[in-house]
Design a protein around this motif. Sequence first.
Motif, PDB file in Angstrom:
ATOM      1  N   TYR A  52       0.650  -1.137   0.093  1.00  0.00           N
ATOM      2  CA  TYR A  52       0.039   0.023  -0.029  1.00  0.00           C
ATOM      3  C   TYR A  52       0.794   1.317  -0.065  1.00  0.00           C
ATOM      4  O   TYR A  52       1.661   1.527   0.866  1.00  0.00           O
ATOM      5  CB  TYR A  52      -0.814  -0.125   1.139  1.00  0.00           C
ATOM      6  CG  TYR A  52      -1.902   1.105   1.269  1.00  0.00           C
ATOM      7  CD1 TYR A  52      -3.254   0.656   0.941  1.00  0.00           C
ATOM      8  CD2 TYR A  52      -1.909   2.446   1.691  1.00  0.00           C
ATOM      9  CE1 TYR A  52      -4.395   1.750   0.971  1.00  0.00           C
ATOM     10  CE2 TYR A  52      -2.677   3.156   1.756  1.00  0.00           C
ATOM     11  CZ  TYR A  52      -3.907   3.071   1.205  1.00  0.00           C
ATOM     12  OH  TYR A  52      -5.048   4.004   1.313  1.00  0.00           O
ATOM     13  N   ASN A  53       0.766   2.260  -0.931  1.00  0.00           N
ATOM     14  CA  ASN A  53       1.627   3.560  -1.193  1.00  0.00           C
ATOM     15  C   ASN A  53       0.760   4.434  -2.159  1.00  0.00           C
ATOM     16  O   ASN A  53       0.839   4.235  -3.151  1.00  0.00           O
ATOM     17  CB  ASN A  53       2.933   3.262  -1.646  1.00  0.00           C
ATOM     18  CG  ASN A  53       3.810   4.346  -1.452  1.00  0.00           C
ATOM     19  OD1 ASN A  53       3.380   5.463  -1.634  1.00  0.00           O
ATOM     20  ND2 ASN A  53       4.903   4.294  -0.772  1.00  0.00           N
ATOM     21  N   VAL A  54      -0.032   5.200  -1.268  1.00  0.00           N
ATOM     22  CA  VAL A  54      -1.023   6.181  -2.327  1.00  0.00           C
ATOM     23  C   VAL A  54      -0.228   6.929  -3.057  1.00  0.00           C
ATOM     24  O   VAL A  54      -0.546   7.060  -4.462  1.00  0.00           O
ATOM     25  CB  VAL A  54      -1.746   7.074  -1.356  1.00  0.00           C
ATOM     26  CG1 VAL A  54      -2.636   7.851  -2.292  1.00  0.00           C
ATOM     27  CG2 VAL A  54      -2.784   6.012  -0.565  1.00  0.00           C
ATOM     28  N   ALA A  55       1.122   7.330  -2.798  1.00  0.00           N
ATOM     29  CA  ALA A  55       1.974   8.118  -3.459  1.00  0.00           C
ATOM     30  C   ALA A  55       2.323   7.397  -4.907  1.00  0.00           C
ATOM     31  O   ALA A  55       2.686   8.056  -5.894  1.00  0.00           O
ATOM     32  CB  ALA A  55       3.224   8.540  -2.747  1.00  0.00           C
ATOM     33  N   GLN A  56       2.516   5.993  -4.735  1.00  0.00           N
ATOM     34  CA  GLN A  56       2.782   5.448  -5.957  1.00  0.00           C
ATOM     35  C   GLN A  56       1.617   4.799  -6.784  1.00  0.00           C
ATOM     36  O   GLN A  56       1.590   3.841  -7.513  1.00  0.00           O
ATOM     37  CB  GLN A  56       3.797   4.062  -5.667  1.00  0.00           C
ATOM     38  CG  GLN A  56       5.152   4.665  -4.920  1.00  0.00           C
ATOM     39  CD  GLN A  56       6.065   3.352  -4.507  1.00  0.00           C
ATOM     40  OE1 GLN A  56       5.648   2.390  -4.870  1.00  0.00           O
ATOM     41  NE2 GLN A  56       7.063   3.668  -3.983  1.00  0.00           N
TER      42      GLN A  56
ATOM     43  N   GLY B 175      -6.842   6.806  -1.702  1.00  0.00           N
ATOM     44  CA  GLY B 175      -6.380   5.701  -1.184  1.00  0.00           C
ATOM     45  C   GLY B 175      -7.166   4.432  -0.748  1.00  0.00           C
ATOM     46  O   GLY B 175      -6.981   3.364  -0.500  1.00  0.00           O
TER      47      GLY B 175
ATOM     48  N   THR C 268       1.658   5.481   3.763  1.00  0.00           N
ATOM     49  CA  THR C 268       2.339   6.391   2.656  1.00  0.00           C
ATOM     50  C   THR C 268       3.351   7.186   2.965  1.00  0.00           C
ATOM     51  O   THR C 268       4.238   7.255   2.296  1.00  0.00           O
ATOM     52  CB  THR C 268       1.210   6.917   1.881  1.00  0.00           C
ATOM     53  OG1 THR C 268       0.099   5.981   1.332  1.00  0.00           O
ATOM     54  CG2 THR C 268       1.899   7.774   0.606  1.00  0.00           C
TER      55      THR C 268
ATOM     56  N   TYR D  59       1.855  11.871   1.412  1.00  0.00           N
ATOM     57  CA  TYR D  59       0.203  11.740   1.121  1.00  0.00           C
ATOM     58  C   TYR D  59      -0.429  13.073   1.088  1.00  0.00           C
ATOM     59  O   TYR D  59      -1.122  13.268   0.185  1.00  0.00           O
ATOM     60  CB  TYR D  59      -0.404  10.871   2.403  1.00  0.00           C
ATOM     61  CG  TYR D  59      -1.956  10.711   2.065  1.00  0.00           C
ATOM     62  CD1 TYR D  59      -2.051   9.471   1.449  1.00  0.00           C
ATOM     63  CD2 TYR D  59      -2.706  11.596   2.809  1.00  0.00           C
ATOM     64  CE1 TYR D  59      -3.543   9.252   1.422  1.00  0.00           C
ATOM     65  CE2 TYR D  59      -4.107  11.256   2.721  1.00  0.00           C
ATOM     66  CZ  TYR D  59      -4.479  10.265   2.104  1.00  0.00           C
ATOM     67  OH  TYR D  59      -5.683   9.897   1.805  1.00  0.00           O
TER      68      TYR D  59
END
Length: 254
Positions: free
Chosen positions: A65-69, A76, A233, A238
Amino acid sequence: MAAGAVEAVVAWWRSLARAPEPLTSRERTFLIVASLVTAISRWLALARSPWDWDEVLFELAMQRYNVAQHRPHPPGFPLFILTADAIHAITGWSGFHSLQAVNFVAAIAIVPATFFLCRELRMHFGSSLTAALLLAFAPNVWFFGGGAFSDVPSMTLVVAGIALLLRGCRNNASLFAGAVVTGIAAGFRPQNLLVAFAPFLIVAVHQRRRSIAAGAIIAAIVALSFSGAAAVTGFSTYRFISQSDAAVAVACVG
């Protein structure tokens, strides 16, 4: 005519403090059959593999899980991913099928949830069941309900949350249950806060003191959901990616 309309609105408003007319055994049978037919239709519509890029992003989020990616894309969808993670941990199913399971259950539950909401709005039985089936068998709901999307679970949750909130005009337990479900719906998709805003105001007039506690419950669930997404994140990252995504959305609308 204007006076009649005002009287009708006042009568509806006062009716929220009372329970709707109970269903007959025949009406309950119709509702059960409609739900079963919907369940069969959802089973036949289950996808065998991802169709849309969003589904792939949700699968990637279950791996890391990584919203930036864009695992997944902003903001998210934290509780959608968390629910699928729980199913994966229990069943051992793949990411796609775990996400699909959440969608499948929601695509069936949309019928009783919508029926429940219509009844709380004081619609007649026939109109309530027709509205529920029209929504369930709308082409986009039917199609998305067979994949690994967040759309249908989000919609089912907010419909159920609003129905419970309206029932909360006369029942304290339903009010707080509605607050929990609405908060979870916002944890799936934050736009649901706007959807539930007007119904919450209606409840707030009927339940002034308790609505403050209900609002706090909603706010707490939303805060925990998205602060968790930000923590995984990275808070600064984030915030940056969420602001950038919001700016792009505003530019597209403009």
